[in-house]
Design a protein around this motif. Structure first.
Motif, short mmCIF file in Angstrom:
data_model
loop_
_atom_site.label_atom_id
_atom_site.label_comp_id
_atom_site.label_asym_id
_atom_site.label_seq_id
_atom_site.Cartn_x
_atom_site.Cartn_y
_atom_site.Cartn_z
N MET A 67 0.83 -1.19 0.00
CA MET A 67 0.00 0.00 0.00
C MET A 67 0.87 1.24 0.00
O MET A 67 0.49 2.29 -0.51
CB MET A 67 -0.91 0.00 1.24
N PHE A 70 3.64 0.57 -3.73
CA PHE A 70 3.20 0.26 -5.10
C PHE A 70 1.95 1.01 -5.50
O PHE A 70 1.28 0.65 -6.46
CB PHE A 70 2.98 -1.25 -5.25
N ARG A 71 1.60 2.03 -4.74
CA ARG A 71 0.42 2.82 -5.09
C ARG A 71 0.67 3.53 -6.42
O ARG A 71 1.70 4.16 -6.61
CB ARG A 71 0.17 3.84 -3.99
N ALA A 72 -0.27 3.39 -7.35
CA ALA A 72 -0.11 4.05 -8.64
C ALA A 72 -0.50 5.51 -8.51
O ALA A 72 -1.46 5.84 -7.82
CB ALA A 72 -0.98 3.37 -9.69
N ASP A 76 -1.18 7.59 -13.64
CA ASP A 76 -0.30 6.53 -14.14
C ASP A 76 -1.13 5.42 -14.76
O ASP A 76 -1.86 4.72 -14.09
CB ASP A 76 0.53 5.99 -12.96
N ASP A 77 -1.02 5.30 -16.08
CA ASP A 77 -1.80 4.27 -16.76
C ASP A 77 -0.95 3.06 -17.13
O ASP A 77 -1.39 2.19 -17.88
CB ASP A 77 -2.43 4.84 -18.04
N SER A 78 0.26 3.01 -16.64
CA SER A 78 1.14 1.92 -17.06
C SER A 78 0.77 0.63 -16.34
O SER A 78 0.04 0.63 -15.35
CB SER A 78 2.59 2.28 -16.74
N ASP A 79 1.27 -0.48 -16.84
CA ASP A 79 1.05 -1.76 -16.22
C ASP A 79 2.28 -2.17 -15.43
O ASP A 79 3.38 -1.65 -15.66
CB ASP A 79 0.77 -2.83 -17.29
N GLY A 80 2.10 -3.14 -14.54
CA GLY A 80 3.23 -3.66 -13.80
C GLY A 80 4.02 -4.63 -14.66
O GLY A 80 3.63 -4.94 -15.79
#
Ligand code: HEA
Ligand code: HEA
Ligand code: CUA
Ligand SMILES: [Cu+2]
Lengths: 338, 647, 197
Positions: A67, A70-72, A76-80
């Motif tokens: 939490m 790694f909160r986007a 941020d529209d990117s993927d992991g």
């Protein structure tokens, strides 16, 4: 995974584990044991607790860490990274829990075997459960019966439980042991009391409307005191009417529901039997007839404010001599208390 | 309040609606009253006739008639509303009407109140109905807590109190958690599979209409002389045999709810096996579908056992048989074995769909493929198999054969392994993700953390010596609520928020959603965590009155529980308001890959114009160029895409 | 493959992802759950007879093993006529279908009526102890299934006599047939465990 994040993760886990440990240690969780079996159960309990705190700490640490790290960001529209799995990890988290639960199972099985072992020469006590009262009888001690459970400290006891109607369950938190009493079966329970005192006997299986009040006490006594009690009870039953009545009263567990000064009874589930005279007037019956009827057929007159069907109706089967003594006793003691 | 995207509403050539008195014959609410009355008459008539013929007295006996009516009246209701029309016409040999799809889709709120065969409409019918029963059951819990706020008797007498928690638990389990999952899956699974509907739409409709019957039957038992059934949701014999009439409302209510869940499960299984889109192999199914597949297997295999156990209790009551009467050769523990052979698997019936929802939400919101997909699916199957071998862990102190205890303990504890695999895989899925902490994700994480606590307390209970001490205490009550509220209910909330845009075509209010989560999360822990403590210390469950030394904690719990109850109001407000006024939702607000998000919100009446072609895994987030499916696309694209998967 | 929805105002035709027919799979799953229902009753039987040690049959009662044996033969035969009916329609032989279904139905009815008659002559009632309880409940549960089977057969027979079904479309015969075979097999289990063992 970078070195730094491992350190952070471990820190999180320590904090979570610390919090959980505090929670485990600060409030008094288990009642102070009054029996050897309870001591062993406590050991299993703490053994499992240690394992569970560790697991909880790991899970909580990863969640809180994620939490935080790694909160986007909102835009941020990117993927992991497309990680699909990791065989090594998967094997690890299959193997470690397996090992842990096997350990728990082994410890539990050993403790269970010890706790169910009645030894060679236990005191045998027959327990009869019925809606909504307990009674205990001592085949090894002149077939005494009692409404509360008296035990000498330090001796193994084997309870044999029976039920007259539905399923009940015998539990004394301080002994740790629990066992259902099932109609048609005789079930067994081993207890080795090791601390003198008075503890609640609680019915823990829902058995109808009086389930919550189906209680009495377990009294652990020094061996000498126990023997004295046995002797006194035996004599009392054979003794003069007053004494006999009192023992019938106590032996059948009337004292676990009623107040009666003369018998030292203080329970409040049923009406105060020191006030029988008033009640008899209320019912419009002569005192003796009223008392007898109330015992033999409790629902014939239900004292206002008290539930119907709670007082057992099986006392009608008491031997006539005992019943007479009981009625006499109640009548005279209520006259005396007036 | 429609589930049909406007451009897809087209006129159907259905038979003209009947007019005048003929409306009484047409399926619907006008036919319900007289058909119900008719079947009431039939039930009473048969009973009286049999009793008269056999010479049993009295010929008119209320308790027997009531029991029979609980079977016949619902049939009358179902016949009236029109659940059987098609089959009756078929069975009588009449030519069946070709499907005109008039029973499909919802154009106004009225369409939710009739027999509708559209899985999307049925899904919403399910959800709204189950939430209604959730509120009712929650209200009963509030009464329970009010009574328990102080030792001694406050508001209710013992029997009424026992009725309160019995109906509370029965509604929560049979009318809320189990069917709510079925409702979510009803809406989502056909879409996820690329199917136009369920395999048996009429059966699907019937399954739904059995639910209100079961629910109102259980609630209605409060109105019966002698009060509601008061033997807990477990309804142990022989006690249940000797209870007032309200008891049969549980026995029969469970039968109706059970029949409903068997039919739905059968429907899911057939749908999943025979109606997957081309390219959708088992290993390409979303985990929600996997979860419902295993759950449905559990339901089909296990549920008949609870039906059996309730039949036996009813027979003992009305036919004076002796299943459980040791005086006549019966065996009381048989009830528990049969009951738990269903009801332990039932706890996984109440959890596996939640695992599925969590998998969907966590993967999508973390923008990462689900970690260890195959093991995730296989662990579901492992739980299914193990789940059938642990029932006696509810009977460690029951007096059953004592050699059974250690093997059942071993299997019970082993379930921690596949469950642990799932938990750790969810955590690994989040790791290094780009996590969007929207309301569904918060609930999914709330679920993971709270379910771990509940599962771990299950480990305590699974260890026989500890269970001997804690069985039938508030420790068990704490376990129940951590797994059922922290587990099932949190995932139901996650699912409702996650698919709300898809179902209603509108977005919910994110701020209110988060507020709801935090209030619930805190209130939940304050309410249920202390129960572990008082349980271990010595407070038994199912008591209206308790020893004064537990007074402080109970007061604390009661106050916290009222706060928890109040948090539900935020949820309701958000749902109702957003359904009516929320901003329109795009087709795919979460940028998810699974099929339900590739169509409009709400989906078109027949889901897809053309059955999609599946070309890859549903979780390929972050894999460049990967796709799960091709819709209305040219077929050349498909072959190309097949190559990209699993790079 | 997929027909456009607007064209026939209906759903696109679902993809068939399994060789098994949906209705056939459905009836088999339904039977699986029926088997479990019988399983619950047999569990009760096990506990009464084995765990509680109830004598079987409890004296002074007797079970009509012979009559029930004849009944068994009737029911088993009806499974064959059912099979014949199905094979006939697969070859578009309507007369065979009609005769087969009718015979099956009549034999099933004979079975049920015999069973009811036995109940009234058997000399004990469900309330006469756990043995009687289990006897009535197991045979009664089976009887209820025969009754349901007869209703399905009745529907199939009516339609058969109205000329429905063909070699291409005979689910309406096949499904009651599968159910009927199940009822038959279940009877053999009930007969051997309750009457003979
Ligand atoms: C959703 C419902 C649900 C779920 C999922 C579970 C899951 C489990 N339950 Fe629970 N249970 C109930 C609902 C549920 N239960 C209910 C309603 C009752 C009461 C019935 C009544 O009214 O009497 C009950 C009662 C109950 C009892 C009987 C108590 C008694 O009456 O005496 C027991 C005893 O063994 C038990 C055990 C377990 C175990 C071992 C699990 C396991 O499946 C849990 C597994 C999960 C984990 C362990 C956590 C995650 C795992 C890891 C993080 C891996 C590492 C872990 C270890 C190495 C330990 N449960
Ligand atoms: C999914 C399952 C589920 C859920 C969600 C809950 C939710 C709650 N439960 Fe329950 N419970 C069980 C399943 C569940 N329970 C089971 C299986 C048992 C065992 C029963 C047995 O022994 O047989 C049990 C038993 C049980 C007991 C023990 C009773 C006893 O042994 O004597 C208690 C006591 O506190 C309790 C309390 C609560 C509370 C406070 C909630 C709260 O979370 C509820 C919160 C309230 C709401 C969410 C509704 C709020 C409603 C309003 C504010 C009114 C609005 C109304 C309208 C608009 C119409 N439950
Ligand atoms: Cu006896 Cu509860
Ligand atoms: Cu269980």
């Amino acid at each position: 995974m970078r070195r730094g994040s491992v350190v952070q993760l471990v820190l999180f886990a320590l904090v979570a584990g610390g919090a959980a440990s505090t929670l485990a240690l600060v409030p008094g969780w288990l009642p102070t044991p009054a029996g050897r079996e309870a001591g062993r159960i406590d050991f299993v309990f703490w053994f499992v607790t240690v394992i569970c705190i560790a697991i909880f700490a790991v899970v909580a640490a990863v969640i809180v860490y994620s939490m935080w790290k790694f909160r986007a960001a909102p835009d941020d529209d990117s993927d992991g990274p497309p990680i699909h799995g990791h065989t090594g990890l998967e094997i690890t988290w299959t193997a470690i829990p397996t090992a842990l639960v096997v350990a728990i199972a082994v410890v539990s099985a050993i403790v269970l075997a010890k706790n169910s072992n009645a030894g060679r020469n236990p005191i045998r006590i027959d327990v009869t459960a019925q809606q909504f009262a307990w009674s205990f009888s001592y085949p090894g001690h002149q077939n005494l019966t009692s409404g509360d459970l008296r035990l000498p400290v330090g001796r193994k006891v084997e309870l044999r439980l029976k039920s007259l109607d539905v399923i009940h369950s015998f539990w004394v938190p301080e002994f740790g042991q629990k066992q259902d009493a099932v109609p048609g079966l005789t079930t067994k329970l081993v207890i080795t009391p090791d601390r003198v005192g008075t503890y609640p006997v609680i019915c823990t299986e829902l058995c109808g409307l009086g389930h919550a009040v189906m209680r009495t006490s377990a009294i652990v006594m020094k061996p000498a005191a126990f023997d004295a009690w046995v002797n006194k009870q035996g004599k009392a039953l054979a003794g003069p009417a007053g004494q006999a009545g009192k023992s019938v009263f106590v032996n059948n567990g009337c004292n676990s529901c009623h107040t009666l000064k003369a018998a030292g009874a203080t329970a409040k589930i049923g009406p105060d039997l020191d006030k029988l005279a008033q009640q008899a007037k209320g019912a419009g019956k002569p005192l003796e007839a009223f008392v007898r009827e109330s015992i033999v057929d409790p629902n014939a007159y239900v004292a206002p404010g008290y539930p119907k069907n709670v007082m057992p109706s099986t006392f009608s089967q008491l031997p006539k001599s005992q019943l007479d003594a009981l009625v006499q006793y109640l009548v005279s003691s209520s006259k005396a208390s007036r | 309040m429609t589930t049909v995207a406007p451009e897809h509403v087209h006129e159907h050539v259905a038979a003209p609606p009947p007019t005048g008195w003929r409306r009484l014959l047409a399926p619907g609410w006008l036919r319900v009253p007289w058909m119900t009355a008719l079947f009431f008459g039939i039930g009473a008539g048969i009973t009286v006739l049999v009793r008269w013929a056999e010479g049993w007295h009295p010929i008119w006996k209320g308790t027997i008639i009531t029991t029979v009516e609980l079977t016949t009246v619902p049939i009358g209701f179902l016949a009236g509303i029109g659940a059987f029309d098609y089959w009756v016409r078929y069975a009588s040999g009449a030519p069946t009407r070709p499907e005109d799809h008039s029973g499909h889709g919802a154009r106004s709120w009225r369409d939710y109140f009739r027999v509708n065969t559209d899985h999307k409409v049925i899904g919403i019918q399910y959800l709204v109905t189950t939430i209604f029963f959730f509120l009712a059951a929650g209200l009963l819990a509030m009464f329970v807590r009010a009574e328990l706020a102080k030792p001694g008797m406050q508001f209710f007498d013992n029997q009424t109190y026992n009725g309160l928690f019995s109906v509370h638990a029965s509604l929560m389990i049979f009318l809320f958690v189990i069917p709510a999952f079925a409702g979510l899956a009803n809406f989502v699974v056909p879409l996820m599979l690329g199917a136009p509907d369920m395999a048996f739409p009429r059966l699907n409709a019937l399954s739904y209409w059995l639910l209100p019957i079961a629910g109102f039957m259980m609630l209605g038992s409060f109105l019966i002389p002698g009060g509601a059934f008061a033997t807990g949701w477990t309804s142990y014999a022989p006690l249940a045999v000797h209870q007032p009439l309200g008891q049969v409302f549980f026995n029969m209510g469970v039968q109706w709810a059970g029949a409903s869940s068997i039919m739905t499960a059968l429907n899911f299984l057939v749908t999943i096996i025979t109606m997957r889109a081309p390219g959708m192999t088992f290993w390409r199914m979303p985990l929600l579908v996997w979860a419902n597949f295993t759950t449905s297997l559990l339901v089909v295999i296990a549920t008949p056992f609870i039906a059996g156990s309730q039949f036996f209790v009813m027979f003992d009551r009305i036919m004076h048989t002796h299943f459980f009467d040791p005086g006549h050769g019966g065996y009381p523990l048989a009830y528990q074995h049969i009951f738990w052979f269903y009801s332990h698997p039932a706890v996984y019936i109440m959890m596996l769909p939640g695992f599925g929802i969590a998998s969907e939400v966590i993967s999508v919101m973390s923008r990462k493929p689900i970690f260890g997909y195959r093991l995730m699916a296989l662990s579901l199957l492992a739980i299914l198999v193990l789940g059938f071998s642990v029932w006696a862990h509810h009977m460690f102190v029951s007096g059953m054969a004592s050699w059974l205890r250690v093997p059942m303990m071993a299997t019970t504890l082993l379930i921690a392994v596949p469950t642990g695999i799932k938990v750790f895989s969810w955590l690994a899925t989040m790791w290094e993700g780009r996590i969007n902490f929207s309301t569904p994700m918060l609930f999914a994480l709330g679920f993971v953390s709270m379910f771990v606590i509940g599962g771990l307390s299950g480990i305590y209970l699974g260890a026989v010596p500890i269970d001997i001490h804690t069985s039938d205490t508030y420790f068990v009550v704490a376990h129940i609520h951590y797994v059922l509220f922290g587990g099932s209910l949190f995932t139901i909330f996650a699912g409702i928020y996650y698919w709300f845009p898809k179902m209603t075509g509108r977005m919910y209010d994110e701020r209110l959603g988060k507020l709801h989560f935090w209030l619930t999360f805190v209130g939940f822990n304050l309410t249920f965590f202390p129960m572990h403590l008082i349980g271990v210390q010595g407070m038994p469950r199912r008591v209206a009155d308790y020893a004064p030394r537990f007074a402080d904690w109970n007061l604390f719990i009661s106050i916290a529980s009222f706060g928890l109850g109040a948090s539900t109001v935020v949820f309701l407000y958000n749902m109702v308001r957003s359904w009516r006024f929320g901003p329109p939702a795009p087709g795919n607000p979460w940028r998810a890959l699974t099929l339900e998000w590739q169509v409009t919100s709400p989906p078109p009446i027949f889901n897809f114009d053309e059955i999609p072609q599946v070309v890859g895994s549903p979780y390929e987030y972050g894999v460049p160029g990967a796709r799960h499916a091709v819709l209305n696309g040219d077929r050349a694209e498909v072959g190309e895409l097949e190559q990209v998967r699993r790079t | 493959m997929a027909v456009h929805a607007e064209a026939h105002h209906g759903p696109p035709v679902a993809h068939r992802s399994s060789r098994v027919d949906a209705p056939i799979l459905g009836i088999f799953l339904f039977i699986a759950s029926e088997v479990m229902l019988f399983g619950a009753f047999f569990t009760a039987y096990f506990f009464v007879r084995v765990a509680a040690g109830t004598p079987w049959p409890t004296p002074p009662f007797h079970l009509p093993v012979f009559v029930a044996g004849v009944n068994t033969v009737i029911l088993v035969t009806s499974s064959f006529t059912m099979h014949w009916a199905l094979q006939s329609i697969k070859r578009d032989n309507h007369a065979g279908l009609q005769a087969g279904l009718l015979l099956t139905f009549l034999m099933g009815l004979t079975f049920l009526l015999t069973q009811i008659r036995e109940y009234s002559r058997i000399g004990f009632a469900p309330k006469d102890g756990a043995f009687a309880t289990i006897f009535y409940c197991l045979t009664g549960l089976h009887g209820a299934h025969v009754a349901v089977g007869l209703m399905l057969l009745a529907a199939a027979t009516i339609r058969a006599f109205r000329g429905h079904y063909s070699s291409a479309a005979h689910h309406g015969v096949e499904i009651p047939g599968i159910y009927w075979h199940f009822v038959d097999v279940m009877w053999i289990v009930v007969y051997s465990t309750v009457y003979i063992l």
